[in-house]
Enzyme design. Structure first.
Site, PDB file in Angstrom:
ATOM      1  N   ASP A 104      84.592  56.177  20.870  1.00 32.54           N
ATOM      2  CA  ASP A 104      84.775  54.821  20.334  1.00 32.54           C
ATOM      3  C   ASP A 104      85.088  53.870  21.487  1.00 32.54           C
ATOM      4  O   ASP A 104      85.616  54.288  22.520  1.00 32.54           O
ATOM      5  CB  ASP A 104      85.964  54.782  19.366  1.00 32.54           C
ATOM      6  N   ARG A 161      76.227  53.546  19.946  1.00 34.37           N
ATOM      7  CA  ARG A 161      76.541  52.919  18.649  1.00 34.37           C
ATOM      8  C   ARG A 161      76.822  51.446  18.949  1.00 34.37           C
ATOM      9  O   ARG A 161      77.612  51.139  19.846  1.00 34.37           O
ATOM     10  CB  ARG A 161      77.770  53.567  18.031  1.00 34.37           C
TER      11      ARG A 161
END
Ligand code: FAD
Length: 307
Positions: free
Chosen positions: A134, A184
């Site tokens: 992340d 992402r």
């Protein structure tokens, strides 16, 4: 002048460190929390994955916890993340986890986070699992990219996140392209200063599309992580026009948000994954979900005042 979105976000995230509010939410808003967090334990999170699998939506397990400041905590989180792959070992569906480097010790020493991430990726590789790093707030971006760069030399089963709101992300995407990264793309969940991030939502949305299209054009796997239906519609048109194969992209959304859309995209035949957070440290994650959407504050207030 500050726009409403930013004002609301700064109000919610601004009080999210206040201990009194934190304790109140902990004690009295559990029902609101369970909309966004699968539970406090790994078995509860695995049960959530299995429920989503019934709708052909795959899961991304995320052990909550971030910004640790002791080796013991960082090593503890690493051990807990390793147990995800044991829990998924015999499962027939795709295995996938998300991690935060500050949970593995990035703020103490990037070498510690790197060593812990290597342990995680090594076990994940043996289990055939993918691990996404992340992206956290802007002061951690450079170090996160450096660790990713090092990991990518030895591992194929690792991906990164870029945030459309950050001014630097377009350049980061170009600089990373030699690694053929699996990226992402998100809009960005943190409260950032204007010298780091675009303050206007319309610009962030524009940048979002640019980053997605560019990563796809470069031939890289792209996770389109948004609940924004107009972006999803445009991406569908783009992939069709550019003949991007379905194996090169997927849609990702958060647990508890737009389940209807997750399900309908999966029914249309797209790859869809939901990010499933679990664990005892849910407060920071929960605050970011509330900060994203003014309507969400109603759940929290209802919990607080109804007790
Ligand atoms: C799989 C996944 C992984 C992520 N990983 C990261 C990361 O690593 N780093 C990071 O900074 N951010 C991450 N995010 C969060 C992201 O940056 C955004 O904050 C979040 O996705 C909301 O933006 P949006 O793209 O959905 O668009 P928005 O324009 O904010 O929202 C579009 C629509 O989605 C719905 N929606 C959005 N948020 C909510 C909410 N909280 N509650 C209810 N409905 C909502 C509403 O219908 C809204 O109109 C991730 C998001 C996803 C989906």
């Amino acid at each position: 002048m500050m726009n409403f979105d930013r004002l609301y976000r700064s109000a919610v995230l601004g009080v999210s460190n206040n201990t009194t509010i934190k304790n109140l939410v902990h004690d009295r808003a559990k029902a609101a929390v369970s909309r966004f967090v699968a539970g406090e334990s790994l078995p509860e999170a695995v049960a959530a994955v299995e429920k989503l699998e019934q709708d052909k939506v795959h899961g991304i397990l995320d052990l909550l916890g971030e910004m640790v400041n002791s080796d013991t905590e960082a090593n503890g989180f690493t051990a807990e993340i390793l147990s995800i792959f044991d829990a998924l070992e015999a499962k027939p569906y795709p295995k996938y986890a998300s991690i935060k480097l500050s949970q593995l010790g990035l703020d103490i020493n990037p070498e510690l986070a790197l060593a812990n991430a290597k342990k995680i990726l090594t076990l994940a590789q043996k289990s055939g699992a993918f691990v996404r790093i992340d992206m956290e707030d802007s002061p951690r971006v450079e170090k996160t990219i450096e660790v990713f760069r090092t990991l990518r030399k030895d591992f194929d089963n690792v991906g990164l996140v870029l945030q459309a709101m950050l001014r630097r992300s377009e350049k980061d995407l170009e600089n990373l392209s030699d690694l053929k990264p699996n990226l992402r793309i998100v809009k960005g969940a943190y409260l950032e200063p204007e010298d780091q991030a675009y303050p206007e939502k319309v610009v962030v949305d524009h940048q979002y599309r640019r980053l997605v299209y560019r990563n796809l054009e470069l031939g890289n796997h792209t996770a389109i992580a948004t609940h924004d239906e107009s972006i999803i519609k445009d991406v569908k048109i783009f992939v069709e026009k550019s003949k991007i194969p379905p194996s090169q992209f997927e849609f990702q959304m958060l647990y508890g948000i737009r389940r209807d859309l997750q399900k309908s995209l999966a029914q249309e035949g797209f790859n869809v994954r939901a990010y499933i957070p679990y664990g005892k440290d849910w407060y920071a994650y929960f605050s970011r979900r509330i900060a994203e959407r003014p309507a969400n504050i109603a759940f929290v207030l209802r919990g607080l005042f109804q007790g």
